[in-house]
Design an enzyme around this catalytic site. Structure first.
Site, PDB file in Angstrom:
ATOM      1  CG  HIS A   1      -0.198   0.212   2.523  1.00  0.00           C
ATOM      2  ND1 HIS A   1       0.257  -0.835   3.296  1.00  0.00           N
ATOM      3  CD2 HIS A   1       0.176   1.349   3.187  1.00  0.00           C
ATOM      4  CE1 HIS A   1       0.862  -0.367   4.374  1.00  0.00           C
ATOM      5  NE2 HIS A   1       0.835   0.955   4.332  1.00  0.00           N
TER       6      HIS A   1
ATOM      7  CG  HIS B   1       7.659   4.293   0.652  1.00  0.00           C
ATOM      8  ND1 HIS B   1       7.489   5.376   1.485  1.00  0.00           N
ATOM      9  CD2 HIS B   1       7.675   3.206   1.452  1.00  0.00           C
ATOM     10  CE1 HIS B   1       7.419   4.964   2.737  1.00  0.00           C
ATOM     11  NE2 HIS B   1       7.522   3.642   2.750  1.00  0.00           N
TER      12      HIS B   1
END
Length: 268
Positions: free
Chosen positions: A123, A211
């Site tokens: 995620h 990220h």
């Protein structure tokens, strides 16, 4: 390479004093008739049905903090009854090729004496992990739903290998930094931050490095992972078959996790 911070869910009873009030019977003062005074027996209390005891069980989490049960991870804040760990994120669909790439990176890190644990899900975080009281969950979710209702689906690319630590440097992560789609993510964070401010909760990090974390380990091992190791990890990503296509992600929903509850907000 500079180190980056990680853009990283009672009841009580009161004893009743004494028995039931005495019943006024024959022979008591102010009562007609003769005979000795009579004292009523205490009425026993009935047990509370299980159905009542279990009504609010989901409102409180009983958590025993044992780091050995979850890979040695340490909580960023202590668990307290009634506090629910909450965060907002973009869920990433797991593809078989991405799992294969993750395993290549984990295997290569062992050459540098770093034992990484593969992430079970992928995620992009849109908030910090915050502490939320149970009665705030639904109002916060409703506010979040209203804030993100106008956002459309979008793509982003995450292909740059980077090493992160969490805020307290108790865990190190290897992730793929977003290189395209950064502006859309910032717009989402701006709205999520507004929701957090409504409830006097911490907002997201300044100048975040968005990220997707692929693997982690306990402690701060950035010194081992950066430099030559990081360069070689990047070469593995760049040389991976169809990496340009694999590392392009479409986001079609936002999620909020609070304790053991999940809430989803589809993008238009």
């Amino acid at each position: 390479m500079s180190r980056a911070p990680l853009v990283g869910y009672s009841s009580s009873s009161e004893d009743e004093a004494g028995g039931s009030p005495r019943r006024r019977g024959a022979g008591e003062p102010g009562t007609p008739g003769a005979g000795p005074a009579q004292t009523s027996m205490p009425i026993p209390r009935l047990p509370v049905p299980d159905s009542v005891l279990n009504m609010f069980r989901d409102q409180e989490e009983e958590v025993t903090d044992d780091s050995t049960k979850h890979g040695g991870r340490v909580r960023n804040f202590p668990h307290e009854r009634g506090n629910w760990a909450t965060y907002v994120y973009l869920p990433c669909e797991i593809q078989e090729e991405l799992l294969e790439l993750r395993e290549l990176l984990v295997s290569h890190a062992r050459r540098y004496a770093v034992s990484l644990t593969a992430m079970e899900e992928f995620h992009i975080s849109l908030s910090q992990s915050v502490v939320l009281r149970y009665h705030w969950i639904n109002p916060l979710v409703q506010s979040l739903k209203e804030r993100v209702a106008s956002f459309y689906r979008f793509f982003c690319t995450a292909s740059q290998v980077k090493v992160y630590t969490n805020q307290h440097r108790t865990r190190t992560f290897v992730g793929l930094e977003v290189s395209c789609g950064h502006s859309q993510l910032l717009e989402l964070v701006l709205e999520v931050d507004k929701v957090m401010e409504e409830f006097d909760l911490p907002t997201f990090y300044k100048n975040p490095s968005f990220h997707i974390s692929l693997a982690w380990c306990v402690g701060d091992l950035t010194d081992k992972l950066e430099g030559q190791c990081l360069q070689e990890l990047q070469e593995i990503v760049d040389g991976f078959e169809d990496s340009a296509f694999l590392l392009r992600f479409q986001w079609d929903q936002i999620r909020c996790k609070s304790g053991n509850k999940f809430f989803s907000f589809p993008l238009r």
